[in-house]
Scaffold this motif. Sequence first.
Motif, PDB file in Angstrom:
ATOM      1  N   ILE A   1       0.823  -1.205   0.000  1.00  0.00           N
ATOM      2  CA  ILE A   1       0.000   0.000   0.000  1.00  0.00           C
ATOM      3  C   ILE A   1       0.860   1.259   0.000  1.00  0.00           C
ATOM      4  CG2 ILE A   1      -1.597   1.361   1.423  1.00  0.00           C
ATOM      5  CD1 ILE A   1      -2.918  -1.289   2.228  1.00  0.00           C
ATOM      6  N   ILE A   2       1.956   1.239   0.749  1.00  0.00           N
ATOM      7  CA  ILE A   2       2.805   2.441   0.843  1.00  0.00           C
ATOM      8  C   ILE A   2       3.807   2.540  -0.303  1.00  0.00           C
ATOM      9  CG2 ILE A   2       2.575   2.500   3.359  1.00  0.00           C
ATOM     10  CD1 ILE A   2       5.370   1.330   3.597  1.00  0.00           C
ATOM     11  N   GLY A   3       3.719   1.634  -1.287  1.00  0.00           N
ATOM     12  CA  GLY A   3       4.571   1.729  -2.469  1.00  0.00           C
ATOM     13  C   GLY A   3       5.921   1.066  -2.351  1.00  0.00           C
ATOM     14  N   GLY A   4       6.040   0.107  -1.453  1.00  0.00           N
ATOM     15  CA  GLY A   4       7.329  -0.560  -1.256  1.00  0.00           C
ATOM     16  C   GLY A   4       7.793  -1.337  -2.473  1.00  0.00           C
ATOM     17  N   THR A   5       6.860  -1.971  -3.185  1.00  0.00           N
ATOM     18  CA  THR A   5       7.220  -2.750  -4.374  1.00  0.00           C
ATOM     19  C   THR A   5       7.798  -1.856  -5.462  1.00  0.00           C
ATOM     20  OG1 THR A   5       5.458  -4.334  -3.889  1.00  0.00           O
ATOM     21  CG2 THR A   5       6.344  -4.328  -6.115  1.00  0.00           C
ATOM     22  N   THR A   6       7.178  -0.721  -5.694  1.00  0.00           N
ATOM     23  CA  THR A   6       7.670   0.223  -6.712  1.00  0.00           C
ATOM     24  C   THR A   6       9.044   0.752  -6.335  1.00  0.00           C
ATOM     25  OG1 THR A   6       5.381   0.856  -7.172  1.00  0.00           O
ATOM     26  CG2 THR A   6       7.125   2.328  -7.966  1.00  0.00           C
ATOM     27  N   PHE A   7       9.218   1.059  -5.061  1.00  0.00           N
ATOM     28  CA  PHE A   7      10.507   1.564  -4.591  1.00  0.00           C
ATOM     29  C   PHE A   7      11.619   0.545  -4.802  1.00  0.00           C
ATOM     30  CE2 PHE A   7      13.518   1.386  -1.027  1.00  0.00           C
ATOM     31  CZ  PHE A   7      14.207   2.572  -1.230  1.00  0.00           C
ATOM     32  N   LEU A   8      11.342  -0.724  -4.444  1.00  0.00           N
ATOM     33  CA  LEU A   8      12.352  -1.769  -4.566  1.00  0.00           C
ATOM     34  C   LEU A   8      12.719  -2.013  -6.026  1.00  0.00           C
ATOM     35  CD1 LEU A   8      14.037  -3.790  -2.971  1.00  0.00           C
ATOM     36  CD2 LEU A   8      12.148  -5.409  -3.132  1.00  0.00           C
ATOM     37  N   ASN A   9      11.730  -1.991  -6.901  1.00  0.00           N
ATOM     38  CA  ASN A   9      11.977  -2.180  -8.333  1.00  0.00           C
ATOM     39  C   ASN A   9      12.876  -1.065  -8.871  1.00  0.00           C
ATOM     40  OD1 ASN A   9      11.914  -2.939 -10.963  1.00  0.00           O
ATOM     41  ND2 ASN A   9       9.701  -2.784 -11.226  1.00  0.00           N
TER      42      ASN A   9
ATOM     43  N   VAL B   1       7.476 -14.405  -1.093  1.00  0.00           N
ATOM     44  CA  VAL B   1       7.184 -14.590  -2.522  1.00  0.00           C
ATOM     45  C   VAL B   1       6.318 -13.454  -3.040  1.00  0.00           C
ATOM     46  CG1 VAL B   1       5.983 -16.059  -4.191  1.00  0.00           C
ATOM     47  CG2 VAL B   1       7.474 -17.091  -2.476  1.00  0.00           C
ATOM     48  N   PHE B   2       5.283 -13.086  -2.284  1.00  0.00           N
ATOM     49  CA  PHE B   2       4.371 -12.019  -2.712  1.00  0.00           C
ATOM     50  C   PHE B   2       5.097 -10.687  -2.868  1.00  0.00           C
ATOM     51  CE2 PHE B   2       0.395 -14.195  -0.794  1.00  0.00           C
ATOM     52  CZ  PHE B   2       0.283 -14.955  -1.941  1.00  0.00           C
ATOM     53  N   ILE B   3       6.086 -10.438  -2.014  1.00  0.00           N
ATOM     54  CA  ILE B   3       6.804  -9.163  -2.060  1.00  0.00           C
ATOM     55  C   ILE B   3       7.846  -9.150  -3.171  1.00  0.00           C
ATOM     56  CG2 ILE B   3       8.494  -7.720  -0.842  1.00  0.00           C
ATOM     57  CD1 ILE B   3       7.074  -8.220   1.709  1.00  0.00           C
ATOM     58  N   THR B   4       8.654 -10.186  -3.246  1.00  0.00           N
ATOM     59  CA  THR B   4       9.869 -10.135  -4.063  1.00  0.00           C
ATOM     60  C   THR B   4       9.713 -10.639  -5.496  1.00  0.00           C
ATOM     61  OG1 THR B   4      10.559 -12.296  -3.192  1.00  0.00           O
ATOM     62  CG2 THR B   4      11.331 -10.341  -2.021  1.00  0.00           C
ATOM     63  N   VAL B   5       8.982 -11.742  -5.692  1.00  0.00           N
ATOM     64  CA  VAL B   5       8.936 -12.345  -7.025  1.00  0.00           C
ATOM     65  C   VAL B   5       8.393 -11.389  -8.091  1.00  0.00           C
ATOM     66  CG1 VAL B   5       7.866 -14.158  -8.418  1.00  0.00           C
ATOM     67  CG2 VAL B   5       8.896 -14.719  -6.213  1.00  0.00           C
ATOM     68  N   PRO B   6       7.288 -10.664  -7.842  1.00  0.00           N
ATOM     69  CA  PRO B   6       6.805  -9.737  -8.877  1.00  0.00           C
ATOM     70  C   PRO B   6       7.790  -8.626  -9.202  1.00  0.00           C
ATOM     71  CG  PRO B   6       5.100 -10.139  -7.223  1.00  0.00           C
ATOM     72  CD  PRO B   6       6.365 -10.713  -6.683  1.00  0.00           C
ATOM     73  N   VAL B   7       8.668  -8.304  -8.251  1.00  0.00           N
ATOM     74  CA  VAL B   7       9.668  -7.250  -8.477  1.00  0.00           C
ATOM     75  C   VAL B   7      10.923  -7.824  -9.106  1.00  0.00           C
ATOM     76  CG1 VAL B   7      11.092  -5.483  -7.371  1.00  0.00           C
ATOM     77  CG2 VAL B   7       8.781  -5.914  -6.538  1.00  0.00           C
ATOM     78  N   PHE B   8      11.389  -8.960  -8.592  1.00  0.00           N
ATOM     79  CA  PHE B   8      12.670  -9.516  -9.019  1.00  0.00           C
ATOM     80  C   PHE B   8      12.630 -10.100 -10.429  1.00  0.00           C
ATOM     81  CE2 PHE B   8      14.263 -10.461  -4.429  1.00  0.00           C
ATOM     82  CZ  PHE B   8      14.389  -9.112  -4.227  1.00  0.00           C
ATOM     83  N   THR B   9      11.549 -10.782 -10.788  1.00  0.00           N
ATOM     84  CA  THR B   9      11.505 -11.501 -12.064  1.00  0.00           C
ATOM     85  C   THR B   9      11.730 -10.605 -13.278  1.00  0.00           C
ATOM     86  OG1 THR B   9      10.006 -13.129 -11.081  1.00  0.00           O
ATOM     87  CG2 THR B   9      10.158 -13.086 -13.477  1.00  0.00           C
ATOM     88  N   PRO B  10      11.044  -9.464 -13.401  1.00  0.00           N
ATOM     89  CA  PRO B  10      11.323  -8.591 -14.558  1.00  0.00           C
ATOM     90  C   PRO B  10      12.750  -8.056 -14.570  1.00  0.00           C
ATOM     91  CG  PRO B  10       9.256  -7.981 -13.501  1.00  0.00           C
ATOM     92  CD  PRO B  10       9.936  -8.930 -12.589  1.00  0.00           C
ATOM     93  N   VAL B  11      13.278  -7.778 -13.390  1.00  0.00           N
ATOM     94  CA  VAL B  11      14.650  -7.270 -13.308  1.00  0.00           C
ATOM     95  C   VAL B  11      15.634  -8.333 -13.778  1.00  0.00           C
ATOM     96  CG1 VAL B  11      16.449  -6.406 -11.762  1.00  0.00           C
ATOM     97  CG2 VAL B  11      14.076  -5.680 -11.435  1.00  0.00           C
ATOM     98  N   VAL B  12      15.416  -9.584 -13.344  1.00  0.00           N
ATOM     99  CA  VAL B  12      16.304 -10.686 -13.746  1.00  0.00           C
ATOM    100  C   VAL B  12      16.274 -10.862 -15.258  1.00  0.00           C
ATOM    101  CG1 VAL B  12      16.623 -13.191 -13.625  1.00  0.00           C
ATOM    102  CG2 VAL B  12      16.158 -11.891 -11.547  1.00  0.00           C
ATOM    103  N   SER B  13      15.094 -10.810 -15.853  1.00  0.00           N
ATOM    104  CA  SER B  13      14.973 -10.962 -17.308  1.00  0.00           C
ATOM    105  C   SER B  13      15.655  -9.810 -18.038  1.00  0.00           C
ATOM    106  CB  SER B  13      13.493 -11.030 -17.701  1.00  0.00           C
ATOM    107  OG  SER B  13      12.865 -12.150 -17.111  1.00  0.00           O
TER     108      SER B  13
END
Length: 223
Positions: free
Chosen positions: A90-98, A132-144
Amino acid sequence: MPFAKRLVYLKGVILPVLLIGCVLGAIYSGIATVTESAAIGCVGAILVAIVRKELSVQDIRDALWATTVTTGSIVWLIVGAVSLVGIYNIIGGTTFLNGLLTGLDVHPLVVILIMMAIVMVLGTFMDWIAIVFITVPVFTPVVSSLGYDPIWFGILFAMNIQIYMLSPPFGPACFYLKSVAPKDVTLQEIFLAVLPFIGLQLIGLTLVLLFPQIALWLPYLGK
């Protein structure tokens, strides 16, 4: 001990070994999921106890109580972890990490190491589902985008989760073991005892990280 006497004792482990083989066989053959195999193991354990004439109402009550205590403690840890995930998103942590990972001006392998370090840190206080919910959606595009094979990264991630299963203070496997260990065995002793196994997991993780073909030769064997 005479060989004949050894055979007598060996008879006592035949049924448990068969039960273990049925549970693991159902999983690895794809006949049943892990949860379904757990049910098979539960029913099989009851049948083994009946065959050995060791089943009683008190044993069933004790098993149900121990299961309730263990499951209850783990469930509350999961509730806290999943709640943290919701607030984090909610606070945008996923966007920040990406943005943080993609903006680093370092070698791509360093980015992978940072990802692994993040998973390890999260594993000390968070449930694996929440990780998994936090990291996989962020990490996978970066890895590719870095040009790495997603299968290779998935195996690295899974190995890292194995480390999480043993890592204090969360370490679910340690809590599972404590629930069935003798009463004089403390949780601190269990945490100390698993340290060598965490070291072995780290060695395996490092080898797959440096030599990706260890993880990739089998998936691509038929291609």
